[in-house]
Scaffold this active site. Sequence first.
Site, PDB file in Angstrom:
ATOM      1  N   CYS A 231       0.058   3.857   2.704  1.00 11.97           N
ATOM      2  CA  CYS A 231       0.496   3.363   4.018  1.00 11.97           C
ATOM      3  C   CYS A 231       1.949   3.759   4.283  1.00 11.97           C
ATOM      4  O   CYS A 231       2.308   4.151   5.397  1.00 11.97           O
ATOM      5  CB  CYS A 231       0.359   1.840   4.094  1.00 11.97           C
ATOM      6  SG  CYS A 231      -1.324   1.217   3.973  1.00 11.97           S
TER       7      CYS A 231
ATOM      8  N   CYS B 207       0.838  -1.205   0.000  1.00 14.14           N
ATOM      9  CA  CYS B 207       0.000   0.000   0.000  1.00 14.14           C
ATOM     10  C   CYS B 207       0.873   1.255   0.000  1.00 14.14           C
ATOM     11  O   CYS B 207       1.553   1.550   0.986  1.00 14.14           O
ATOM     12  CB  CYS B 207      -0.932  -0.029   1.205  1.00 14.14           C
ATOM     13  SG  CYS B 207      -1.751   1.539   1.549  1.00 14.14           S
TER      14      CYS B 207
END
Length: 282
Positions: A41, A38
Site C-alpha cells: 500500500c 500494508c
Amino acid sequence: MGSSVVIDQTLDRQTFATAVLEASHDRPVLVDFFATWCGPCQLLKPILEKLAQEYDLTLAKVDIDQYPDLATQYHVDGVPDVRLVVAGEVKPGFVGMLPEPQLRELLGQWGLRSSLETAIALVETLVADKRYPEAKVQFDHLFDRYPGHGAVAIAAARFLLQIQKPEDALQILRTIEVGDSPHYEKAQGLKGLAELHALALAPVDGSEETTGELAQAFSRGAQSAVAGDYDTALKTFLEIVGRDRKFRNDGARKAMVTLFDCLGPDHDLTQTYRKRLMQTLY
C-alpha cells in the site's frame, strides 16, 4: 489537475456517497482501500497520487482499519484494493501492487487519458500536418511542464527524425535512463533508427564503404527505413547479409535487428524477416 481526498474514521456512508459517488459525476474518482501496516500500500500510494494529477482524477484513500464498514460494504478482502468510480458507478479495479506501466495501461482500458497523453497527441497531430514551427513550440512547453519525462523525449525524438535531425534525436534519447521502463526500451529501438537516418543522410566520400555496390544497397535500405517502407528496407538488408555479412561490421544484420525492435516482436514483418534472417545465417 487531480486532487487527493483522505477518507478517515469520521466518515459515514452518507458522507462517502457525497464525497465519492456524487463527486464522480463531475470527475472520475480512484478509491484506494489501504492499511497503514500494508507494505505494498505504501509503495502504491505515491504512484496513485502521481497518476491522479496526470489524469485529472480525485484520489480517495480509505483506511480499512479506521473505517471497516466501508471495506465490508465494498467487499474488500485484501489491500491495496483500488476501484474506479465514474458517474456514481463503482467499477472493479485490482488488488495488490501494480507497476506504473500496468497502471497506465489499466487507466487506458478504462477510457482515461492523462493530460500528458492529450498534449502529446496534439503535438503529434501538428507534426503529421507538417506544422513544424507550432510543434516545436508545443514541445518546448512539454519539456518545461514535464522535465525529464521519457514519453516527451520519445515523442520529441520521433519529431526530430521526421525533420531529418537524427543527431539531435540521439542526443535526446540518451537522456532516458535504464530504469525508465518502458521508455528505455522504446528509446533503444529509436536510437538504432536514428543511426539509420544518419547513415541515409551521410555524405558520399568516394570510398568503397560509401560508393560500392553494397554501400549503395545499404544506403537504399536506410532510406527505405527512414521513409517507413520497412518491408523494402528489411529485404534490402537481408540481401546484403546474404552477400557479405562482414560489410560495415555486420551492419546489415544489426540494421535488421534495429527494425525488429522498432516494429515489435509480434509484427508480421518482424516474424517473417527474423525467420528469413536465421535461414540466411545458418
